[in-house]
Design a protein around this motif. Structure first.
Motif, PDB file in Angstrom:
ATOM      1  N   MET A 140       0.738  -1.309   0.098  1.00  0.00           N
ATOM      2  CA  MET A 140       0.089  -0.092  -0.190  1.00  0.00           C
ATOM      3  C   MET A 140       1.014   1.156   0.361  1.00  0.00           C
ATOM      4  O   MET A 140       0.765   2.443   0.867  1.00  0.00           O
ATOM      5  N   GLY A 141       1.792   1.617  -0.656  1.00  0.00           N
ATOM      6  CA  GLY A 141       2.839   2.981  -0.521  1.00  0.00           C
ATOM      7  C   GLY A 141       3.334   3.087   0.197  1.00  0.00           C
ATOM      8  O   GLY A 141       3.506   3.983   0.549  1.00  0.00           O
ATOM      9  N   GLY A 142       3.624   2.287   0.880  1.00  0.00           N
ATOM     10  CA  GLY A 142       4.253   2.822   2.342  1.00  0.00           C
ATOM     11  C   GLY A 142       3.348   3.042   3.898  1.00  0.00           C
ATOM     12  O   GLY A 142       4.149   3.734   4.345  1.00  0.00           O
ATOM     13  N   CYS A 143       2.032   2.924   3.326  1.00  0.00           N
ATOM     14  CA  CYS A 143       1.265   2.710   4.315  1.00  0.00           C
ATOM     15  C   CYS A 143       1.085   2.135   5.495  1.00  0.00           C
ATOM     16  O   CYS A 143       1.512   1.412   5.438  1.00  0.00           O
ATOM     17  N   HIS A 144       1.631   2.630   6.722  1.00  0.00           N
ATOM     18  CA  HIS A 144       2.000   1.872   8.371  1.00  0.00           C
ATOM     19  C   HIS A 144       0.130   1.785   8.742  1.00  0.00           C
ATOM     20  O   HIS A 144      -0.830   2.640   9.059  1.00  0.00           O
ATOM     21  N   LEU A 145       0.379   0.643   9.203  1.00  0.00           N
ATOM     22  CA  LEU A 145      -1.103   0.848  10.554  1.00  0.00           C
ATOM     23  C   LEU A 145      -0.547   0.880  11.762  1.00  0.00           C
ATOM     24  O   LEU A 145      -1.591   1.313  12.270  1.00  0.00           O
ATOM     25  N   THR A 146       0.468   0.913  12.486  1.00  0.00           N
ATOM     26  CA  THR A 146       0.489   1.005  13.867  1.00  0.00           C
ATOM     27  C   THR A 146       1.118   2.478  14.441  1.00  0.00           C
ATOM     28  O   THR A 146       1.482   2.827  15.294  1.00  0.00           O
ATOM     29  N   ARG A 147       0.516   3.704  13.514  1.00  0.00           N
ATOM     30  CA  ARG A 147       1.289   4.592  13.532  1.00  0.00           C
ATOM     31  C   ARG A 147       1.074   5.844  14.762  1.00  0.00           C
ATOM     32  O   ARG A 147      -0.861   5.919  14.076  1.00  0.00           O
ATOM     33  N   PRO A 148       0.779   6.530  15.700  1.00  0.00           N
ATOM     34  CA  PRO A 148      -0.270   7.138  16.822  1.00  0.00           C
ATOM     35  C   PRO A 148      -0.368   8.513  16.365  1.00  0.00           C
ATOM     36  O   PRO A 148       0.370   8.843  15.180  1.00  0.00           O
ATOM     37  N   VAL A 149      -1.516   8.819  16.072  1.00  0.00           N
ATOM     38  CA  VAL A 149      -2.202   9.919  15.202  1.00  0.00           C
ATOM     39  C   VAL A 149      -2.380  11.254  15.823  1.00  0.00           C
ATOM     40  O   VAL A 149      -0.747  11.855  16.639  1.00  0.00           O
ATOM     41  N   THR A 150      -3.855  11.891  17.307  1.00  0.00           N
ATOM     42  CA  THR A 150      -3.529  13.026  17.650  1.00  0.00           C
ATOM     43  C   THR A 150      -1.921  12.956  18.946  1.00  0.00           C
ATOM     44  O   THR A 150      -1.769  14.186  19.200  1.00  0.00           O
ATOM     45  N   SER A 151      -1.389  12.141  19.217  1.00  0.00           N
ATOM     46  CA  SER A 151      -0.364  12.199  19.829  1.00  0.00           C
ATOM     47  C   SER A 151       0.402  12.589  19.310  1.00  0.00           C
ATOM     48  O   SER A 151       1.794  13.254  20.168  1.00  0.00           O
TER      49      SER A 151
END
Length: 209
Positions: free
Chosen positions: A162-173
């Motif tokens: 998926m073009g380097g897409c990660h699932l485990t990155r935190p967002v708001t923090s």
């Protein structure tokens, strides 16, 4: 299979299809119309957000994306919308605009795939005026241990496909750690989406100044 031809020709189509799902478009419709003044969109390829900008509130529009195909789609959307758009090819780690240029930055479903999220957030802060707002809408690390475990298992193959897409990155923090004053606006699992890919967070974050 991943890389090269796949990333140039298949991934933009996959992402545009996935990121145009009805539930995701509903979330875009909540976040994007908040943009005001001079607006910069990181990850503008595909042009999916353009329909939601309020042309009475936006005085100028610029964007950046690494995908030539995505930029072609975005320029087509700009032509259909009938507004001028400065859309450039490049990476979020080196945004080609001067300091304190924009009133609003918009980042939707992009931080998951950049190479250096911390650097990208620093660049977004740099191009915003003091007091400017970053509007974000991203998928990322789920708060539930069972889902997070599956995210970690699936991520290596997912990232390649998926073009380097990660699932485990935190967002708001992550946005808060970059020095923004964050006002969360929502979070939760997307309906009719596998939970490993369905955790969403969105909000507004002000650059102190």
């Amino acid at each position: 299979m991943a890389g090269g031809w796949w990333d140039r020709n298949v991934v933009p189509r996959l992402i545009r299809c996935a990121c145009a799902a009805p539930g995701i478009m509903d979330l875009r419709a909540k976040v994007v119309p908040q943009a005001r003044g001079a607006v910069f969109e990181l990850g503008c390829g595909g042009g999916l957000n353009q329909r939601f900008y309020d042309t009475q509130s936006v005085t100028s529009f610029a964007g950046l994306d690494p995908s030539p195909m995505g930029l072609e789609q975005a320029r087509g959307e700009a032509a259909r919308k009938g507004w001028q758009a400065d859309l450039r090819e490049g990476l979020g780690e080196a945004i080609p605009f001067e300091d304190a240029r924009f009133d609003t930055a918009v980042c939707t479903y992009t931080l998951c795939s950049v190479h250096q999220p911390e650097r990208v957030l620093a660049e977004l802060a740099r191009v915003l005026k003091p007091g400017g707002t970053l509007l974000f809408l991203e998928h990322g690390a789920a708060p539930d241990a069972g889902v997070a475990k599956w995210q970690g298992r699936i991520e290596p193959l997912w990232t390649r496909m998926m073009g380097g897409c990660h699932l485990t990155r935190p967002v708001t923090s992550s946005v808060a750690r970059a020095g923004f004053a964050v006002s969360p606006q929502g979070q939760g699992y997307m309906a009719k989406t596998p939970r490993f890919a369905g955790w969403m967070e969105w909000g507004a974050a002000v650059r102190p100044g």
